[in-house]
Design an enzyme around this catalytic site. Sequence first.
Site, mmCIF file in Angstrom:
data_model
loop_
_atom_site.group_PDB
_atom_site.id
_atom_site.type_symbol
_atom_site.label_atom_id
_atom_site.label_comp_id
_atom_site.label_asym_id
_atom_site.label_seq_id
_atom_site.Cartn_x
_atom_site.Cartn_y
_atom_site.Cartn_z
ATOM 1 C CB SER A 35 -0.970 0.020 1.182
ATOM 2 O OG SER A 35 -0.290 0.266 2.385
ATOM 3 C CE LYS A 80 -3.239 2.164 4.793
ATOM 4 N NZ LYS A 80 -3.069 1.351 3.623
#
Length: 140
Positions: A35, A80
């Site tokens: 990710s 993130k």
Amino acid sequence: MKRYAFYLIGTLAPVLLGVLALRRALLVVEVTGASMEPTHRSGDRLLAVRGGRPGRGDVVLLRHPEAASRPAGASEYLVKRVAAMPGDPVPDTVAPVAGAGVVPPGSCVVLGDSPDSVDSRTWGFVPCSDVAGRVLRSLG
């Protein structure tokens, strides 16, 4: 000999306390998954500082928003990037899930660097209180 022992204890005690304080303030996590590619790849180790207020663009450790469905043995943290903070416009890629307008107080928008990342494009807004730390650097 007694005087040397007191000197040694007096010298080492502050060092040991400093090491313990650093261990409580810093986290080392390993990236799993794609990710955050290409910035951070699976297997990279990251050094992060606990707490503090993240800023837009910071890479952060996020407490997993779906802790109950987290696979066994998986880290409690996700890596993130903060894309928007309270008061910022909602990014177009997040608007279909979170709604248009601005990011509400106490919330933020987090995105993985990969467009295939599961992030605010899936969950919508994330409580700022779920941000556990800010990544300082990659350890390789």
